[in-house]
Design a protein around this motif. Structure first.
Motif, PDB file in Angstrom:
ATOM      1  N   LEU A 144       0.834  -1.202   0.000  1.00  0.00           N
ATOM      2  CA  LEU A 144       0.000   0.000   0.000  1.00  0.00           C
ATOM      3  C   LEU A 144       0.870   1.254   0.000  1.00  0.00           C
ATOM      4  O   LEU A 144       0.569   2.220  -0.710  1.00  0.00           O
ATOM      5  CB  LEU A 144      -0.956  -0.004   1.193  1.00  0.00           C
ATOM      6  CG  LEU A 144      -1.943   1.155   1.263  1.00  0.00           C
ATOM      7  CD1 LEU A 144      -2.799   1.244   0.000  1.00  0.00           C
ATOM      8  CD2 LEU A 144      -2.819   1.039   2.495  1.00  0.00           C
ATOM      9  N   HIS A 145       1.953   1.253   0.750  1.00  0.00           N
ATOM     10  CA  HIS A 145       2.879   2.394   0.735  1.00  0.00           C
ATOM     11  C   HIS A 145       3.448   2.599  -0.667  1.00  0.00           C
ATOM     12  O   HIS A 145       3.575   3.736  -1.134  1.00  0.00           O
ATOM     13  CB  HIS A 145       4.016   2.185   1.721  1.00  0.00           C
ATOM     14  CG  HIS A 145       3.588   2.242   3.154  1.00  0.00           C
ATOM     15  ND1 HIS A 145       4.407   1.849   4.173  1.00  0.00           N
ATOM     16  CD2 HIS A 145       2.431   2.629   3.738  1.00  0.00           C
ATOM     17  CE1 HIS A 145       3.778   1.993   5.326  1.00  0.00           C
ATOM     18  NE2 HIS A 145       2.578   2.466   5.089  1.00  0.00           N
ATOM     19  N   ASP A 146       3.772   1.498  -1.355  1.00  0.00           N
ATOM     20  CA  ASP A 146       4.285   1.595  -2.721  1.00  0.00           C
ATOM     21  C   ASP A 146       3.238   2.185  -3.661  1.00  0.00           C
ATOM     22  O   ASP A 146       3.558   3.010  -4.518  1.00  0.00           O
ATOM     23  CB  ASP A 146       4.725   0.219  -3.234  1.00  0.00           C
ATOM     24  CG  ASP A 146       5.930  -0.335  -2.485  1.00  0.00           C
ATOM     25  OD1 ASP A 146       6.647   0.447  -1.825  1.00  0.00           O
ATOM     26  OD2 ASP A 146       6.143  -1.559  -2.566  1.00  0.00           O
ATOM     27  N   ALA A 147       1.983   1.767  -3.501  1.00  0.00           N
ATOM     28  CA  ALA A 147       0.898   2.260  -4.362  1.00  0.00           C
ATOM     29  C   ALA A 147       0.673   3.761  -4.146  1.00  0.00           C
ATOM     30  O   ALA A 147       0.541   4.523  -5.110  1.00  0.00           O
ATOM     31  CB  ALA A 147      -0.384   1.485  -4.086  1.00  0.00           C
ATOM     32  N   VAL A 148       0.642   4.183  -2.891  1.00  0.00           N
ATOM     33  CA  VAL A 148       0.460   5.612  -2.577  1.00  0.00           C
ATOM     34  C   VAL A 148       1.634   6.419  -3.128  1.00  0.00           C
ATOM     35  O   VAL A 148       1.450   7.484  -3.724  1.00  0.00           O
ATOM     36  CB  VAL A 148       0.306   5.822  -1.049  1.00  0.00           C
ATOM     37  CG1 VAL A 148       0.365   7.291  -0.683  1.00  0.00           C
ATOM     38  CG2 VAL A 148      -1.001   5.208  -0.566  1.00  0.00           C
ATOM     39  N   LEU A 208      -6.169   1.307  -2.049  1.00  0.00           N
ATOM     40  CA  LEU A 208      -5.676   2.650  -2.403  1.00  0.00           C
ATOM     41  C   LEU A 208      -6.824   3.625  -2.524  1.00  0.00           C
ATOM     42  O   LEU A 208      -6.743   4.753  -2.040  1.00  0.00           O
ATOM     43  CB  LEU A 208      -4.885   2.568  -3.708  1.00  0.00           C
ATOM     44  CG  LEU A 208      -4.296   3.865  -4.248  1.00  0.00           C
ATOM     45  CD1 LEU A 208      -3.259   4.411  -3.273  1.00  0.00           C
ATOM     46  CD2 LEU A 208      -3.663   3.624  -5.593  1.00  0.00           C
ATOM     47  N   CYS A 209      -7.901   3.211  -3.164  1.00  0.00           N
ATOM     48  CA  CYS A 209      -9.057   4.106  -3.363  1.00  0.00           C
ATOM     49  C   CYS A 209      -9.794   4.373  -2.063  1.00  0.00           C
ATOM     50  O   CYS A 209     -10.450   5.400  -1.925  1.00  0.00           O
ATOM     51  CB  CYS A 209     -10.017   3.497  -4.384  1.00  0.00           C
ATOM     52  SG  CYS A 209      -9.331   3.447  -6.045  1.00  0.00           S
ATOM     53  N   GLY A 210      -9.681   3.471  -1.107  1.00  0.00           N
ATOM     54  CA  GLY A 210     -10.393   3.635   0.159  1.00  0.00           C
ATOM     55  C   GLY A 210      -9.569   4.312   1.237  1.00  0.00           C
ATOM     56  O   GLY A 210     -10.057   4.569   2.324  1.00  0.00           O
ATOM     57  N   SER A 211      -8.309   4.635   0.931  1.00  0.00           N
ATOM     58  CA  SER A 211      -7.471   5.238   1.980  1.00  0.00           C
ATOM     59  C   SER A 211      -7.378   6.733   1.804  1.00  0.00           C
ATOM     60  O   SER A 211      -7.714   7.316   0.832  1.00  0.00           O
ATOM     61  CB  SER A 211      -6.073   4.629   1.970  1.00  0.00           C
ATOM     62  OG  SER A 211      -5.430   4.856   0.738  1.00  0.00           O
TER      63      SER A 211
END
Length: 147
Positions: free
Chosen positions: A105-109, A144-147
């Protein structure tokens, strides 16, 4: 960088970006993203789509092969994100560094932030960035879309 003339203004288009790999984090080779420049530059900045391929969080090169190239052939910059997983490929493997989450998730953000930051260089509209994912990559896109 070549300037192509469209009506009364110039749009930067850099075909050398096609297939370029770019690290997500300074000083690290992985995680990274691979850029596929839109083949026919529009009159305005194009949209970008970040692609997260599947692989059950074990690998990140499973389902979704060819999606970035397909989007690029239709005027959308395709960006394949190689996020950290348990087995790789290669240096993407977290291995025994501890638990995997929330590293993917950190990579995606980070990928979204990096594309927005380099939007002008990539000829991308920073307000037209989307995500698509396959299997575990779809789960990551949803997170990603929900964070």
């Amino acid at each position: 960088m070549e300037l192509q003339r469209h009506s009364s203004f110039h749009v930067p288009h850099d075909p050398s970006l096609h297939g370029t790999s770019m690290p997500l984090w300074p000083g690290r080779e992985y995680a990274n993203m691979q850029l596929f420049q839109a083949t026919a530059p529009p009159m305005h900045r194009c949209a970008a789509m970040l692609i997260f391929r599947g692989g059950g969080y074990r690998i990140n090169n499973g389902s979704g092969d060819g999606c970035a190239e397909f989007l690029a052939s239709r005027g959308v910059m395709g960006i394949e994100v190689f996020y950290r997983t348990t087995e790789g490929p290669g240096a993407c493997a977290v291995g025994s560094e501890g638990s995997l989450f929330p590293k993917p998730l950190h990579d995606a953000v980070r990928a979204i932030r990096l594309v927005r930051h380099k939007a002008r260089e990539f000829n991308v509209d920073p307000n037209r960035i989307g995500v698509v994912g396959f299997s575990a990559g779809g789960h990551l896109a949803g997170l990603l879309c929900g964070s």
